[in-house]
Scaffold this motif. Structure first.
Motif, PDB file in Angstrom:
ATOM      1  N   ASP A 116       0.815  -1.210  -0.189  1.00 33.80           N
ATOM      2  CA  ASP A 116       0.049  -0.009   0.167  1.00 33.80           C
ATOM      3  C   ASP A 116       1.012   1.226  -0.140  1.00 33.80           C
ATOM      4  O   ASP A 116       0.605   2.282   0.962  1.00 33.80           O
ATOM      5  CB  ASP A 116      -0.997   0.174   1.250  1.00 33.80           C
ATOM      6  CG  ASP A 116      -2.149   0.959   1.097  1.00 33.80           C
ATOM      7  OD1 ASP A 116      -2.418   1.330  -0.136  1.00 33.80           O
ATOM      8  OD2 ASP A 116      -2.559   1.522   2.150  1.00 33.80           O
ATOM      9  N   VAL A 117       1.925   1.347  -0.727  1.00 41.33           N
ATOM     10  CA  VAL A 117       2.714   2.358  -1.097  1.00 41.33           C
ATOM     11  C   VAL A 117       2.458   2.934  -2.226  1.00 41.33           C
ATOM     12  O   VAL A 117       2.205   2.368  -3.265  1.00 41.33           O
ATOM     13  CB  VAL A 117       4.292   2.104  -1.007  1.00 41.33           C
ATOM     14  CG1 VAL A 117       5.093   3.099  -1.630  1.00 41.33           C
ATOM     15  CG2 VAL A 117       4.711   1.366   0.313  1.00 41.33           C
ATOM     16  N   ASP A 118       2.399   4.409  -2.184  1.00 41.51           N
ATOM     17  CA  ASP A 118       1.812   4.960  -3.651  1.00 41.51           C
ATOM     18  C   ASP A 118       3.004   5.146  -4.381  1.00 41.51           C
ATOM     19  O   ASP A 118       4.099   5.384  -4.185  1.00 41.51           O
ATOM     20  CB  ASP A 118       1.358   6.567  -3.220  1.00 41.51           C
ATOM     21  CG  ASP A 118       0.839   7.421  -4.012  1.00 41.51           C
ATOM     22  OD1 ASP A 118       0.288   6.772  -4.891  1.00 41.51           O
ATOM     23  OD2 ASP A 118       0.881   8.461  -4.103  1.00 41.51           O
ATOM     24  N   ALA A 119       2.863   4.959  -5.778  1.00 45.24           N
ATOM     25  CA  ALA A 119       3.745   4.485  -6.610  1.00 45.24           C
ATOM     26  C   ALA A 119       3.471   5.812  -7.763  1.00 45.24           C
ATOM     27  O   ALA A 119       2.447   5.960  -8.297  1.00 45.24           O
ATOM     28  CB  ALA A 119       3.725   3.295  -7.594  1.00 45.24           C
ATOM     29  N   TRP A 120       4.910   6.255  -8.074  1.00 42.10           N
ATOM     30  CA  TRP A 120       4.962   7.349  -9.096  1.00 42.10           C
ATOM     31  C   TRP A 120       5.765   6.972 -10.247  1.00 42.10           C
ATOM     32  O   TRP A 120       6.951   6.203  -9.829  1.00 42.10           O
ATOM     33  CB  TRP A 120       5.470   8.652  -8.706  1.00 42.10           C
ATOM     34  CG  TRP A 120       4.872   9.404  -7.594  1.00 42.10           C
ATOM     35  CD1 TRP A 120       3.488   8.985  -7.081  1.00 42.10           C
ATOM     36  CD2 TRP A 120       5.323  10.249  -6.586  1.00 42.10           C
ATOM     37  NE1 TRP A 120       2.983   9.773  -6.011  1.00 42.10           N
ATOM     38  CE2 TRP A 120       4.272  10.640  -5.632  1.00 42.10           C
ATOM     39  CE3 TRP A 120       6.295  10.985  -6.438  1.00 42.10           C
ATOM     40  CZ2 TRP A 120       4.497  11.495  -4.688  1.00 42.10           C
ATOM     41  CZ3 TRP A 120       6.440  11.701  -5.481  1.00 42.10           C
ATOM     42  CH2 TRP A 120       5.607  12.044  -4.730  1.00 42.10           C
ATOM     43  N   LEU A 121       5.716   7.312 -11.458  1.00 47.54           N
ATOM     44  CA  LEU A 121       6.485   6.807 -12.578  1.00 47.54           C
ATOM     45  C   LEU A 121       7.027   8.220 -13.048  1.00 47.54           C
ATOM     46  O   LEU A 121       6.467   9.419 -13.065  1.00 47.54           O
ATOM     47  CB  LEU A 121       5.835   6.332 -13.881  1.00 47.54           C
ATOM     48  CG  LEU A 121       5.269   4.917 -13.500  1.00 47.54           C
ATOM     49  CD1 LEU A 121       4.571   4.195 -14.942  1.00 47.54           C
ATOM     50  CD2 LEU A 121       6.174   3.923 -12.789  1.00 47.54           C
ATOM     51  N   PHE A 122       8.482   8.285 -13.487  1.00 42.80           N
ATOM     52  CA  PHE A 122       9.076   9.419 -14.278  1.00 42.80           C
ATOM     53  C   PHE A 122       9.270   8.942 -15.495  1.00 42.80           C
ATOM     54  O   PHE A 122      10.440   8.038 -15.572  1.00 42.80           O
ATOM     55  CB  PHE A 122      10.372   9.896 -13.075  1.00 42.80           C
ATOM     56  CG  PHE A 122       9.906  10.404 -12.038  1.00 42.80           C
ATOM     57  CD1 PHE A 122       9.382  11.948 -11.918  1.00 42.80           C
ATOM     58  CD2 PHE A 122       9.582   9.760 -11.114  1.00 42.80           C
ATOM     59  CE1 PHE A 122       9.050  12.529 -10.814  1.00 42.80           C
ATOM     60  CE2 PHE A 122       9.004  10.376  -9.528  1.00 42.80           C
ATOM     61  CZ  PHE A 122       8.699  11.732  -9.698  1.00 42.80           C
TER      62      PHE A 122
END
Length: 289
Positions: A116-122
């Motif tokens: 339940d960790v918020d994921a971001w992509l770059f």
């Protein structure tokens, strides 16, 4: 320091006697906790500029979150973003970039989903999130003055990702995951926290050591004549190879053990003090051979 930290520090070769380039981390190092630049820091940069020593920025931030400080700092130099996955010239043109394998991206995203960790992509200059109103996204939008791309499905970006970031207010969880994800992606990616609340996953070759070498190459300065400053574990690859490695006072003992010297915290003008105390005395006098 623990015994192994002391041994690591004692085993470092002596620092360089000559500094011709400064490469610095931003958050926790060059910037105050509220992301500002102090007058003392500006004065120190002005002294470096007068002495002919460029300052280059290297950060886990995307390019736009780095270049936004150029005017305030009065610098115009190449820089490295995404922990070294992207190298840009002073005009923010991309000179080189590295990407993760799609498999590594999927594995990281699955691990973040389970915990339940918020994921971001770059991806290039794009910052992609699932929701721009929750977690640390609103704070990051304010800090880097960038609006993310919102997408429920990350699949279209999976084969062109320069960095995956997991963000969470559970610092202990991210610290544990740093080791777990690092083991899972060993040989595929570099895994390190850039802040207590951010865990970054970048291509294996993309780290701040790679960034330091590339910036030195672009400015024709050998690694052993580069001073670097940092505070987090993702700064260790450059602290390990720089001619003069300086840890901030807010760095952990582990990070500090990879540096030659330690300065004050970023709350107490540690960056400016480091330049005055450790860097400027090593800058060659103009005209000297």
């Amino acid at each position: 320091m623990r015994t192994d930290d002391i041994a690591r520090h004692d085993a470092k070769p002596a620092p360089t006697k000559t500094v011709r380039l400064v490469v610095t981390d931003m958050d926790g190092t060059l910037l105050t906790p509220d992301k500002q630049v102090t007058h003392a820091t500006l004065d120190a940069i002005a002294k470096l500029r007068a002495a002919g020593v460029p300052v280059c920025l290297v950060s886990s931030r995307a390019p736009q979150g780095i270049a936004m400080y150029f005017d305030a700092l009065k610098i115009h130099t190449p820089y490295a973003g995404l922990n070294g996955a992207i190298i840009c010239d002073a005009e923010s043109n991309v000179l080189s970039s590295l990407v993760l394998s799609a498999g590594a991206v999927r594995d990281a995203l699955d691990m973040f989903d389970v915990h339940d960790v918020d994921a971001w992509l770059f991806s290039g200059k794009d910052w992609v999130v699932h929701d721009d109103s929750t977690g640390y996204v609103p704070n990051e939008k304010r800090v880097i003055r960038t609006t993310p791309v919102v997408a429920k499905d990350f699949t279209p970006w999976e084969d062109k990702v320069g960095k995956v970031t997991g963000s969470s207010a559970d610092y202990d969880l991210l610290e544990r995951m740093e080791g777990e994800v690092g083991q899972m992606l060993e040989g595929q990616a570099s895994v390190a926290r850039s802040a207590p609340y951010y865990l970054d996953i970048t291509p294996l070759e993309a780290n701040k050591g790679h960034a330091l070498r590339e910036l030195g190459r672009l400015l024709n300065v050998p690694v052993n004549e580069i001073a670097c400053l940092g505070d987090m574990r993702n700064d260790i690859p450059m602290l390990d190879i720089a001619g003069l490695a300086i840890a901030m006072g807010n760095a952990t003992d582990e990070v500090a053990s990879h540096a030659h010297v330690q300065t004050d915290t970023n709350e107490a003008n540690g960056w400016a003090k480091a330049i005055e105390t450790f860097v400027l005395p090593r800058v060659p006098v103009a005209g000297a051979k």
